[in-house]
Design an enzyme around this catalytic site. Structure first.
Site, PDB file in Angstrom:
ATOM      1  N   ASP A   1       0.814  -1.159  -0.035  1.00  0.00           N
ATOM      2  CA  ASP A   1      -0.115  -0.046   0.008  1.00  0.00           C
ATOM      3  C   ASP A   1       1.076   1.326  -0.097  1.00  0.00           C
ATOM      4  O   ASP A   1       1.629   1.406   0.865  1.00  0.00           O
ATOM      5  CB  ASP A   1      -0.825   0.089   1.210  1.00  0.00           C
ATOM      6  CG  ASP A   1      -1.879   1.144   1.142  1.00  0.00           C
ATOM      7  OD1 ASP A   1      -2.940   1.013   0.426  1.00  0.00           O
ATOM      8  OD2 ASP A   1      -1.543   2.147   1.929  1.00  0.00           O
TER       9      ASP A   1
ATOM     10  N   ASP B   1      -1.311   9.729 -10.595  1.00  0.00           N
ATOM     11  CA  ASP B   1      -1.155   8.626 -11.635  1.00  0.00           C
ATOM     12  C   ASP B   1       0.312   8.096 -11.915  1.00  0.00           C
ATOM     13  O   ASP B   1       0.554   7.046 -12.200  1.00  0.00           O
ATOM     14  CB  ASP B   1      -2.035   8.804 -12.855  1.00  0.00           C
ATOM     15  CG  ASP B   1      -3.618   8.866 -12.386  1.00  0.00           C
ATOM     16  OD1 ASP B   1      -3.974   8.411 -11.673  1.00  0.00           O
ATOM     17  OD2 ASP B   1      -4.170   9.436 -13.546  1.00  0.00           O
TER      18      ASP B   1
ATOM     19  N   GLU C   1      -4.496   2.483  -4.485  1.00  0.00           N
ATOM     20  CA  GLU C   1      -2.892   2.650  -4.475  1.00  0.00           C
ATOM     21  C   GLU C   1      -2.264   1.161  -3.937  1.00  0.00           C
ATOM     22  O   GLU C   1      -1.106   1.129  -3.480  1.00  0.00           O
ATOM     23  CB  GLU C   1      -2.686   3.703  -3.426  1.00  0.00           C
ATOM     24  CG  GLU C   1      -3.220   3.657  -2.270  1.00  0.00           C
ATOM     25  CD  GLU C   1      -4.618   4.204  -1.831  1.00  0.00           C
ATOM     26  OE1 GLU C   1      -4.751   4.424  -0.705  1.00  0.00           O
ATOM     27  OE2 GLU C   1      -5.276   4.210  -2.650  1.00  0.00           O
TER      28      GLU C   1
END
Length: 321
Positions: free
Chosen positions: A198, A215, A241
């Site tokens: 993560d 992005d 994410e």
């Protein structure tokens, strides 16, 4: 379609017909002389849903659409030019022509009924050879189209299993493949590990630098995974994410080494060379789970997620087993 005369009374010659251009038997000439010539206006269909007929284009052009629906336009429209024919298969198996045939410009067609085609096949030497050559070409063309459709299907399938932003595999791939990988590992008695990742404080990164920068950060992280993994490993964008690494043939000790390498490389990755705002780099929290007796793909994922939660609780930018 409008009948405008017969072939014998028309301005056309047997030399204009590809199937008959090598036929000089008087019986063939006499038989074709009485065949109808019809006119089809541009955009109109050649309608004969219950008849097996051979059509030879004398002038203009026809468009023949495949009778096999594919759901997408993939070039299955064939143009038939002067001298060329359509309807051979319908004639040979004496069944209706199911293909959609229409004129792409004002056209004149020679119409030969299937009974006459069969009679000429019996009586002519050149016509059977010409038909065999034509059908061989059609089979080759059909095979090429099937191969193209197969490649196209594989391309779209690959697209459906990859995340469009990062290029990593997506949840659809994971849902399809993880169970198979776990089952194979159990069957062979081989290890398998997961590393769930993560990106730390990613919402803050997006809020500070914008979603386009976010992005780019995701793509940077994906590139870190690709560069650091073996060809036999799999990297997945798990959601948002979160990313997941599937490590076949890998026990917990080696998985920890992989996670440490990923953690270091992710910390060192620069999203933008000229970044002058806070959070110029990205870090990640890592949770590791290794396949053990009694675990399936779902419980293995849950174990990796629980380890990831412990890594976050420990202060992030760290690894937990």
């Amino acid at each position: 379609m409008e009948t405008i005369g017969t072939f014998g009374a028309s301005r056309y010659s047997i030399r204009d017909l590809q199937l008959f251009c090598e036929s000089d038997e008087p019986a063939v000439l006499d038989a074709l002389a009485g065949c109808e010539v019809v006119r089809v206006a541009k955009g109109c269909r050649v309608e004969d849903p219950f008849l097996a007929r051979l059509y030879i284009v004398l002038s203009g052009a026809l468009a023949v659409e495949s009778d096999v629906p594919v759901g997408i336009h993939d070039g299955t429209v064939t143009l038939i030019h002067p001298g060329e024919s359509v309807g051979e298969q319908a004639v040979l198996d004496e069944s209706p022509n199911l293909s959609r045939i229409s004129a792409v410009e004002d056209s004149e067609l020679l119409v030969i009924e299937h009974e006459l085609v069969w009679r000429l096949i019996d009586e002519s030497v050149a016509l059977p050879r010409a038909l065999l050559r034509l059908l061989s070409f059609r089979v080759r063309a059909a095979n090429a189209l099937l191969r193209r459709r197969q490649r196209l299907g594989e391309f779209y399938r690959e697209l459906s299993l990859n995340d469009p932003l990062t290029g990593l595999y997506n949840r659809a791939w994971l849902n399809e493949m993880l169970g198979k990988l776990v089952a194979r590992a159990c069957q062979d008695g081989r290890p398998l590990s997961l590393v769930m990742i993560d990106l730390d404080h990613f919402k803050k990164f997006n809020d500070t630098h914008g979603h386009l920068a976010g992005d780019t950060a995701l793509c940077t992280a994906a590139n870190v995974l690709r560069a650091a993994l073996r060809p036999t490993d799999f990297a997945v964008r798990y959601g948002g994410e979160e990313m997941l690494v599937v490590l076949p043939e890998t026990g917990g000790k080696v998985a920890l080494s992989v996670a440490e390498r990923l953690c270091r490389r992710l910390r060192a990755a620069v999203v933008f060379d000229d970044m002058r705002l806070p959070l110029p780099h990205i870090t990640g929290s890592f949770g590791i789970a290794t396949l053990a007796p009694g675990l399936d793909e779902n419980t293995l994922l849950e174990a990796a997620d629980a380890a990831l939660y412990r890594a976050k609780q420990a202060g992030r930018d760290t690894i937990s087993l």
